[in-house]
Write a protein that holds these residues in place. Structure first.
Motif, mmCIF file in Angstrom:
data_model
loop_
_atom_site.group_PDB
_atom_site.id
_atom_site.type_symbol
_atom_site.label_atom_id
_atom_site.label_comp_id
_atom_site.label_asym_id
_atom_site.label_seq_id
_atom_site.Cartn_x
_atom_site.Cartn_y
_atom_site.Cartn_z
ATOM 1 N N ARG A 200 1.543 -2.387 -5.196
ATOM 2 C CA ARG A 200 1.823 -3.341 -4.125
ATOM 3 C C ARG A 200 1.295 -2.819 -2.794
ATOM 4 O O ARG A 200 1.096 -1.615 -2.616
ATOM 5 N N GLU A 201 1.119 -3.726 -1.853
ATOM 6 C CA GLU A 201 0.658 -3.339 -0.524
ATOM 7 C C GLU A 201 1.701 -2.456 0.153
ATOM 8 O O GLU A 201 2.903 -2.728 0.097
ATOM 9 N N VAL A 202 1.252 -1.402 0.795
ATOM 10 C CA VAL A 202 2.124 -0.451 1.489
ATOM 11 C C VAL A 202 2.292 -0.888 2.946
ATOM 12 O O VAL A 202 1.356 -1.389 3.570
ATOM 13 N N GLU A 203 3.486 -0.681 3.498
ATOM 14 C CA GLU A 203 3.769 -1.066 4.888
ATOM 15 C C GLU A 203 3.127 -0.085 5.871
ATOM 16 O O GLU A 203 3.795 0.480 6.735
ATOM 17 N N PHE A 204 1.831 0.046 5.787
ATOM 18 C CA PHE A 204 1.155 1.069 6.592
ATOM 19 C C PHE A 204 1.302 0.809 8.085
ATOM 20 O O PHE A 204 1.646 1.718 8.854
ATOM 21 N N GLY B 24 10.145 0.420 10.325
ATOM 22 C CA GLY B 24 9.011 0.572 11.217
ATOM 23 C C GLY B 24 9.126 -0.177 12.522
ATOM 24 O O GLY B 24 10.208 -0.594 12.954
ATOM 25 N N LEU B 25 7.959 -0.367 13.148
ATOM 26 C CA LEU B 25 7.874 -0.993 14.462
ATOM 27 C C LEU B 25 7.024 -2.254 14.391
ATOM 28 O O LEU B 25 6.155 -2.380 13.539
ATOM 29 N N ILE C 92 5.005 1.371 9.547
ATOM 30 C CA ILE C 92 5.609 2.703 9.472
ATOM 31 C C ILE C 92 4.722 3.794 10.065
ATOM 32 O O ILE C 92 5.239 4.770 10.620
ATOM 33 N N TRP C 93 3.397 3.653 9.954
ATOM 34 C CA TRP C 93 2.520 4.706 10.477
ATOM 35 C C TRP C 93 1.547 4.205 11.541
ATOM 36 O O TRP C 93 1.367 4.863 12.557
ATOM 37 N N GLY C 94 0.945 3.030 11.334
ATOM 38 C CA GLY C 94 -0.056 2.546 12.276
ATOM 39 C C GLY C 94 0.487 2.274 13.663
ATOM 40 O O GLY C 94 -0.032 2.800 14.663
ATOM 41 N N GLU C 95 1.553 1.481 13.772
ATOM 42 C CA GLU C 95 2.106 1.134 15.081
ATOM 43 C C GLU C 95 2.738 2.344 15.779
ATOM 44 O O GLU C 95 2.508 2.548 16.980
#
Length: 311
Positions: A271-275, A110-111, A278-281
């Motif tokens: 577990r917490e997802v790298e939202f 992600g970013l 990967i998608w938000g930013e």
């Protein structure tokens, strides 16, 4: 011309599939690798790290696993290999690993990860890498590697010291196919072309595999549409991504069979997802660049709803 840079000692922060796989490959090649481990520490000290790999199985019996970064001490290269959701711990963990010349390499998806690291250690120390690989951690110290393995590495800020090139050379010597890329941003968005649709839809559809996602024309069309939006968003920021990436990514995924993307595994295992990474930013940057990404917006909403439903 700035002095060239090299490294002798390495700390791996994050003992999941990515950190175990690449760290073990480096250690097996003779590099001085120190692993930060907590819950897995005792198992790995006793059993070592085991890799079942399409590139050749590996059992690293002697592992330099330590419980704290203070025990590890200053190193030349820090590899951040855990999920971006754990980045809130970096400000406390990184300082004991740093000396004046320490460089920090993130292998995260992600970013925004390089920016977070830059805020802690300074932008001139930061590099980023993208891992194009299928890995799953099956148990403490035990990883399955079923496809890929290539890494693209680049400087967050170029300084003329050949840092990315040196990492590529040394990783290559450890049988890790690695290329130094001229643009880290291009490499990051190139990986998002795969991650956004496959990781995202695997969660949004309730925990399905890549094989499931490619099983119908309708689902494949959605994947391709999302990929097109990612490419458009990258281009609007001056990054040259080719439309051919759509076919390349779809066709390289078919032979993976029922592969479980890492974000889907995080979701189904609670577990917490790298939202955000990967998608938000990426969504925020697409909007800031003036690009309409309706499919990505709908996918982000579906992921939020799906994750919220199981909390």
């Amino acid at each position: 011309m700035a002095d060239s840079w090299t490294f002798g000692s390495v700390a791996v922060v994050g003992a999941g599939a990515v950190g175990l796989y690449y760290g073990a490959r480096l250690a097996a090649a003779g590099e001085d690798v120190r692993f930060l481990m907590r819950s897995d520490h005792d198992v790995v000290k006793y059993e070592g790290i085991r890799i079942d790999s399409v590139a050749g199985d590996l059992h690293l019996q002697e592992v330099n696993a330590l419980r704290t970064t203070e025990e590890i001490g200053p190193v030349d290269l820090v590899i951040v290999a855990w999920k971006a959701t754990a980045n809130g711990h970096l400000a406390a963990l990184l300082p004991p690993l740093l000396h004046e010349g320490t460089q920090v390499l993130t292998l995260q998806n992600g970013l925004g990860n390089c920016e977070q690291l830059a805020g802690i250690v300074g932008a001139d120390r930061v590099l980023g890498a993208l891992c194009f690989v299928c890995l799953n951690r099956l148990s403490p110290g035990y990883v399955s590697h079923t496809a890929g393995g290539r890494i693209s590495v680049g400087d967050y800020i170029k300084d003329g010291r050949g840092r990315a090139e040196e990492i590529a050379r040394r990783f290559g010597a450890a049988k890790i196919p690695t290329e130094a890329v001229p643009s880290l941003a291009v490499a990051q968005w190139t990986k998002l072309v795969w991650n956004i649709p496959f990781n995202g839809l695997a969660i949004a559809d309730g925990g399905v595999t890549t094989e499931d996602l490619l099983a119908t024309d309708e689902s494949e069309a959605e994947i391709r549409g999302l990929m097109a939006e990612v490419i458009a968003a990258a281009r609007a920021q001056g990054l040259d991504l080719d439309d051919a990436l759509i076919d390349v990514n779809v066709e390289r995924t078919r032979p993976m069979g029922p592969y479980r993307p890492s974000s889907m595994i995080d979701f189904i295992e609670g577990r917490e997802v790298e939202f955000e990474a990967i998608w938000g930013e990426p969504l925020r940057r697409a909007k800031a660049a003036g690009v309409a990404v309706p499919m990505l917006e709908r996918l982000a909403d579906r992921i939020r709803a799906r994750v919220s439903s199981v909390r």
